[in-house]
Design a protein around this motif. Structure first.
Motif, PDB file in Angstrom:
ATOM      1  N   ALA A 278       0.851  -1.193   0.000  1.00  0.00           N
ATOM      2  CA  ALA A 278       0.000   0.000   0.000  1.00  0.00           C
ATOM      3  C   ALA A 278       0.881   1.235   0.000  1.00  0.00           C
ATOM      4  CB  ALA A 278      -0.921   0.007   1.213  1.00  0.00           C
ATOM      5  N   ALA A 279       0.562   2.180  -0.873  1.00  0.00           N
ATOM      6  CA  ALA A 279       1.336   3.407  -0.992  1.00  0.00           C
ATOM      7  C   ALA A 279       1.151   4.286   0.234  1.00  0.00           C
ATOM      8  CB  ALA A 279       0.910   4.164  -2.250  1.00  0.00           C
ATOM      9  N   GLY A 280       2.138   5.136   0.487  1.00  0.00           N
ATOM     10  CA  GLY A 280       2.012   6.151   1.519  1.00  0.00           C
ATOM     11  C   GLY A 280       1.315   7.385   0.976  1.00  0.00           C
ATOM     12  N   ALA A 281       1.344   8.456   1.762  1.00  0.00           N
ATOM     13  CA  ALA A 281       0.727   9.719   1.339  1.00  0.00           C
ATOM     14  C   ALA A 281       1.620  10.870   1.775  1.00  0.00           C
ATOM     15  CB  ALA A 281      -0.662   9.873   1.956  1.00  0.00           C
ATOM     16  N   GLY A 302      -2.390  22.934  21.197  1.00  0.00           N
ATOM     17  CA  GLY A 302      -0.974  23.235  21.148  1.00  0.00           C
ATOM     18  C   GLY A 302      -0.226  22.289  20.227  1.00  0.00           C
ATOM     19  N   GLY A 303       1.069  22.544  20.060  1.00  0.00           N
ATOM     20  CA  GLY A 303       1.887  21.654  19.246  1.00  0.00           C
ATOM     21  C   GLY A 303       1.870  22.005  17.772  1.00  0.00           C
ATOM     22  N   THR A 304       2.693  21.290  17.019  1.00  0.00           N
ATOM     23  CA  THR A 304       2.801  21.488  15.583  1.00  0.00           C
ATOM     24  C   THR A 304       2.610  20.153  14.871  1.00  0.00           C
ATOM     25  OG1 THR A 304       5.195  21.168  15.681  1.00  0.00           O
ATOM     26  CG2 THR A 304       4.393  23.427  15.849  1.00  0.00           C
ATOM     27  N   ALA A 305       2.449  20.212  13.558  1.00  0.00           N
ATOM     28  CA  ALA A 305       2.232  18.992  12.779  1.00  0.00           C
ATOM     29  C   ALA A 305       3.525  18.198  12.650  1.00  0.00           C
ATOM     30  CB  ALA A 305       1.699  19.349  11.403  1.00  0.00           C
ATOM     31  N   GLY A 306       3.394  16.880  12.715  1.00  0.00           N
ATOM     32  CA  GLY A 306       4.528  15.983  12.536  1.00  0.00           C
ATOM     33  C   GLY A 306       4.184  14.891  11.543  1.00  0.00           C
ATOM     34  N   PRO A 307       5.108  13.961  11.288  1.00  0.00           N
ATOM     35  CA  PRO A 307       4.857  12.878  10.335  1.00  0.00           C
ATOM     36  C   PRO A 307       4.127  11.713  10.972  1.00  0.00           C
ATOM     37  CG  PRO A 307       7.087  12.713  11.145  1.00  0.00           C
ATOM     38  CD  PRO A 307       6.490  13.931  11.804  1.00  0.00           C
ATOM     39  N   LYS A 308       3.384  10.940  10.172  1.00  0.00           N
ATOM     40  CA  LYS A 308       2.788   9.682  10.622  1.00  0.00           C
ATOM     41  C   LYS A 308       3.678   8.556  10.125  1.00  0.00           C
ATOM     42  CE  LYS A 308      -0.533   8.439  12.430  1.00  0.00           C
ATOM     43  NZ  LYS A 308      -0.730   7.965  13.825  1.00  0.00           N
ATOM     44  N   TYR A 309       4.284   7.822  11.063  1.00  0.00           N
ATOM     45  CA  TYR A 309       5.226   6.765  10.687  1.00  0.00           C
ATOM     46  C   TYR A 309       4.508   5.517  10.185  1.00  0.00           C
ATOM     47  CZ  TYR A 309       8.664   9.655  13.132  1.00  0.00           C
ATOM     48  OH  TYR A 309       9.467  10.684  13.520  1.00  0.00           O
ATOM     49  N   GLY A 310       3.357   5.203  10.767  1.00  0.00           N
ATOM     50  CA  GLY A 310       2.614   4.042  10.325  1.00  0.00           C
ATOM     51  C   GLY A 310       1.814   4.343   9.067  1.00  0.00           C
ATOM     52  N   TRP A 311       1.274   3.273   8.450  1.00  0.00           N
ATOM     53  CA  TRP A 311       0.366   3.464   7.303  1.00  0.00           C
ATOM     54  C   TRP A 311      -1.022   3.729   7.837  1.00  0.00           C
ATOM     55  CZ3 TRP A 311      -4.183   1.666   5.356  1.00  0.00           C
ATOM     56  CH2 TRP A 311      -4.475   1.986   4.020  1.00  0.00           C
ATOM     57  N   THR A 312      -1.700   4.704   7.256  1.00  0.00           N
ATOM     58  CA  THR A 312      -3.107   4.937   7.582  1.00  0.00           C
ATOM     59  C   THR A 312      -3.872   5.202   6.293  1.00  0.00           C
ATOM     60  OG1 THR A 312      -3.135   7.362   7.825  1.00  0.00           O
ATOM     61  CG2 THR A 312      -2.375   6.077   9.728  1.00  0.00           C
ATOM     62  N   ASP A 313      -5.181   5.305   6.436  1.00  0.00           N
ATOM     63  CA  ASP A 313      -6.027   5.497   5.267  1.00  0.00           C
ATOM     64  C   ASP A 313      -6.011   6.930   4.728  1.00  0.00           C
ATOM     65  OD1 ASP A 313      -7.313   3.039   4.362  1.00  0.00           O
ATOM     66  OD2 ASP A 313      -8.078   2.905   6.399  1.00  0.00           O
ATOM     67  N   VAL A 314      -5.173   7.804   5.271  1.00  0.00           N
ATOM     68  CA  VAL A 314      -4.976   9.078   4.562  1.00  0.00           C
ATOM     69  C   VAL A 314      -4.441   8.788   3.166  1.00  0.00           C
ATOM     70  CG1 VAL A 314      -4.621  10.467   6.654  1.00  0.00           C
ATOM     71  CG2 VAL A 314      -2.642   9.501   5.480  1.00  0.00           C
TER      72      VAL A 314
END
Length: 363
Positions: A278-281, A302-314
């Motif tokens: 399955a491809a990433g995004a 609070g906080g900032t955006a980071g990467p998702k290490y696992g595969w998800t349905d995004v």
């Protein structure tokens, strides 16, 4: 199931978790969700298999999908749920509290409460995410009813510790085989031991150094690991076959073809069969809708955006051309853990942030 519009979102999470829904056995929970949502006149409720969709039709200029999977990995003595105090904070303990029924509870609660959101909303609760990609309920919806998923933006309630995680890594599983010759173990010299031959596969894995790849400003960590090994037919037979299953998590800058080529290169000389891919995004954080959502969440939690290490349905939304982010309660490192538990303040914070964004007048 408690009344969606009035129940505390933490109590709702507990109620959802206490209805076991291991992948392939989601029907009782899907039935309960469908029945509960059908009580609200502002929602059109649809169903495909054990995936339930509810949507508003308010004539808004834009539509958002808020989605979450209702299945879990197998229960390991960690149901029913219970509330505990850990390090001075209240947590809800039990299978599914992190991955991802807390996120589902947030969506169900808001689906009932927000009769006139500033966006039209499609709420999606789908099955079989925790198994191979071909069985995934969101993928089935995309094939059977793509119009149900049409939107300008999507939020997936996967666990992110109440922060935003952009994009996701891709995932590949492959079987790497060795071949030998069977013989009686008392006359082992007459055979060739396929399990012994697998040592070379494990050596390559042990020396492998995964990459860290920057994609659109976020750094994704890759990984290549053995996740299963099997061989032999009896305790007195030299095995003639051994199979090492490996899982490659690859940065979203790689295509599926590039990921497969990399795995075949690492295991050159061995018999390699890809069994799931399955491809990433890519993060897509520069889209206007995403930037506004990020700003609202930052102001609330609070906080900032980071990467998702696992595969998800995004990744599935990305394939449909819909910008998407991960945002939900729970520490993703506790997903699938026997000690799975979610801070209750994160469940409430995610509900508050999503409600604030969905009701903003300039949405």
């Amino acid at each position: 199931m408690p009344d969606l519009a009035t129940a505390d979102v933490v109590a709702l999470t507990a109620a959802l978790c206490d209805i076991p829904s291991v992948s392939g056995d989601e029907a009782p929970l899907a039935d309960a969700i469908e029945t509960a949502l059908a009580a609200y006149e502002h929602l059109e409720v649809l169903r495909d298999g054990d995936a339930v969709v509810a949507r508003t039709h308010l004539g808004r200029a834009r539509r958002v999908v808020v989605a979450g999977h209702i299945d879990t990995v197998p229960v390991q003595g960690n149901l029913p749920t219970r509330t505990e105090t850990r390090d001075g904070a209240e947590v809800l303990w039990g299978r599914g509290t992190v991955d991802m029924k807390a996120g589902v509870a947030v969506a169900l609660s808001l689906a009932a409460q927000l009769a006139t959101p500033a966006w039209d909303v499609t709420w999606v609760f789908y099955d079989q995410e925790e198994v191979e990609a071909t069985r995934n309920g969101l993928g089935r919806l995309a094939r059977h009813h793509p119009e149900w998923l049409a939107a300008d933006f999507a939020v997936l309630g996967e666990p992110t510790a109440a922060q935003i995680e952009g994009g996701c890594n891709g995932t590949l599983r492959a079987e790497v085989r060795t071949h030998g010759r069977a013989a009686h173990s008392a006359r082992a010299w007459r055979g060739e031991n396929a399990i012994h031959a697998a040592a070379g596969i494990l050596t390559r894995l042990g020396s492998y150094r995964p990459a860290e790849v920057e994609v659109d400003g976020l750094v994704y960590r890759e990984g290549l690991n053995a996740v299963d090994i099997r061989g032999g037919i009896a305790m007195n037979v030299i095995p003639d076959t051994c199979v090492v299953t490996v899982n490659y998590r690859f940065a979203p800058s790689r295509s599926t073809a590039e990921a497969e080529a990399h795995v075949r290169e690492v295991f050159e000389g061995y018999d390699v069969t890809v069994t799931d891919l399955a491809a990433g995004a890519r993060p897509g954080l520069d889209a206007v809708e995403v930037a506004d959502f990020v700003a609202t969440v930052a102001a609330t939690t609070g906080g900032t955006a980071g990467p998702k290490y696992g595969w998800t349905d995004v990744a599935r939304f990305s394939e449909l051309g819909i910008p998407a982010v991960n945002f939900g309660p729970g520490d993703p490192s506790l997903a699938h853990a026997d000690d799975e538990h979610c801070p209750t303040d994160q469940i409430r914070a995610c509900a508050a942030a999503l409600a604030t964004w969905l009701t903003k007048e300039n949405a």
